[in-house]
Design a protein around this motif. Structure first.
Motif, PDB file in Angstrom:
ATOM      1  N   GLY A   1       0.652  -0.774   0.392  1.00 21.04           N
ATOM      2  CA  GLY A   1       0.301   0.099   0.234  1.00 21.04           C
ATOM      3  C   GLY A   1       0.981   1.468   0.188  1.00 21.04           C
ATOM      4  O   GLY A   1       2.116   1.144  -0.454  1.00 21.04           O
ATOM      5  N   LYS A   2       0.115   2.341   0.597  1.00 18.29           N
ATOM      6  CA  LYS A   2       0.548   3.706   0.581  1.00 18.29           C
ATOM      7  C   LYS A   2       1.572   4.116   1.806  1.00 18.29           C
ATOM      8  O   LYS A   2       0.716   3.250   2.772  1.00 18.29           O
ATOM      9  CB  LYS A   2       0.217   4.938   0.424  1.00 18.29           C
ATOM     10  N   CYS A   3       2.708   3.892   1.625  1.00 20.26           N
ATOM     11  CA  CYS A   3       3.799   4.146   2.672  1.00 20.26           C
ATOM     12  C   CYS A   3       4.438   5.426   2.370  1.00 20.26           C
ATOM     13  O   CYS A   3       4.983   5.951   1.980  1.00 20.26           O
ATOM     14  CB  CYS A   3       4.526   2.964   2.986  1.00 20.26           C
ATOM     15  N   SER A   4       4.572   6.110   3.770  1.00 19.22           N
ATOM     16  CA  SER A   4       5.013   7.680   4.040  1.00 19.22           C
ATOM     17  C   SER A   4       6.819   7.448   3.287  1.00 19.22           C
ATOM     18  O   SER A   4       7.308   5.545   3.360  1.00 19.22           O
ATOM     19  CB  SER A   4       4.794   8.259   5.436  1.00 19.22           C
TER      20      SER A   4
ATOM     21  N   GLN B   1       3.290  -2.310   6.460  1.00 18.83           N
ATOM     22  CA  GLN B   1       1.848  -1.491   5.805  1.00 18.83           C
ATOM     23  C   GLN B   1       1.675  -0.495   6.780  1.00 18.83           C
ATOM     24  O   GLN B   1       1.640  -0.589   8.031  1.00 18.83           O
ATOM     25  CB  GLN B   1       0.726  -2.649   5.992  1.00 18.83           C
ATOM     26  N   GLN B   2       1.392   0.333   6.203  1.00 13.88           N
ATOM     27  CA  GLN B   2       1.360   1.763   6.942  1.00 13.88           C
ATOM     28  C   GLN B   2      -0.258   2.370   7.232  1.00 13.88           C
ATOM     29  O   GLN B   2      -1.197   1.712   6.409  1.00 13.88           O
ATOM     30  CB  GLN B   2       1.839   2.958   6.730  1.00 13.88           C
ATOM     31  N   SER B   3      -0.762   2.304   8.541  1.00 12.30           N
ATOM     32  CA  SER B   3      -2.208   2.520   8.695  1.00 12.30           C
ATOM     33  C   SER B   3      -2.767   3.652   9.036  1.00 12.30           C
ATOM     34  O   SER B   3      -1.373   4.493   8.680  1.00 12.30           O
ATOM     35  CB  SER B   3      -2.611   1.602   9.559  1.00 12.30           C
ATOM     36  N   LYS B   4      -3.767   4.161   8.943  1.00 15.19           N
ATOM     37  CA  LYS B   4      -4.069   5.463   8.830  1.00 15.19           C
ATOM     38  C   LYS B   4      -4.832   5.735  10.096  1.00 15.19           C
ATOM     39  O   LYS B   4      -4.601   5.246  11.196  1.00 15.19           O
ATOM     40  CB  LYS B   4      -6.113   6.041   8.177  1.00 15.19           C
TER      41      LYS B   4
ATOM     42  N   TRP C   1       8.311   5.013   6.024  1.00 11.46           N
ATOM     43  CA  TRP C   1       7.796   3.813   6.335  1.00 11.46           C
ATOM     44  C   TRP C   1       8.770   2.948   5.230  1.00 11.46           C
ATOM     45  O   TRP C   1       9.508   2.070   5.494  1.00 11.46           O
ATOM     46  CB  TRP C   1       6.494   3.790   5.772  1.00 11.46           C
TER      47      TRP C   1
END
Length: 69
Positions: free
Chosen positions: A14-17, A66-69, A20
């Motif tokens: 997924g999308k990660c900063s 995986q980065q969560s919101k 991360w």
């Protein structure tokens, strides 16, 4: 004796900063030389794809970030 050396795939999902992404890269460096340093992270690949590749390369560990919101 090479069959007893643990090998790992380290990838992000997924999308990660950027933090991360750096963490995943640092984690790969910790496992070096028994990890795929140039493993391409793709959101299109399913976990099953990584598992199939892991069987082919005799990988013993999968580490997913995986980065969560």
């Amino acid at each position: 004796d090479d069959q007893y050396i643990p090998k790992a795939f380290v990838f992000k999902r997924g999308k990660c900063s950027d933090t991360w992404k750096d963490l995943a890269l640092d984690f790969r460096k910790c496992f070096y030389p028994n990890t795929a340093m140039k493993l391409e992270d793709s959101n299109k690949l399913a976990i099953k794809s990584y598992i199939k590749a892991a069987k082919y390369y005799a990988v013993t560990h999968l580490v997913a970030f995986q980065q969560s919101k």
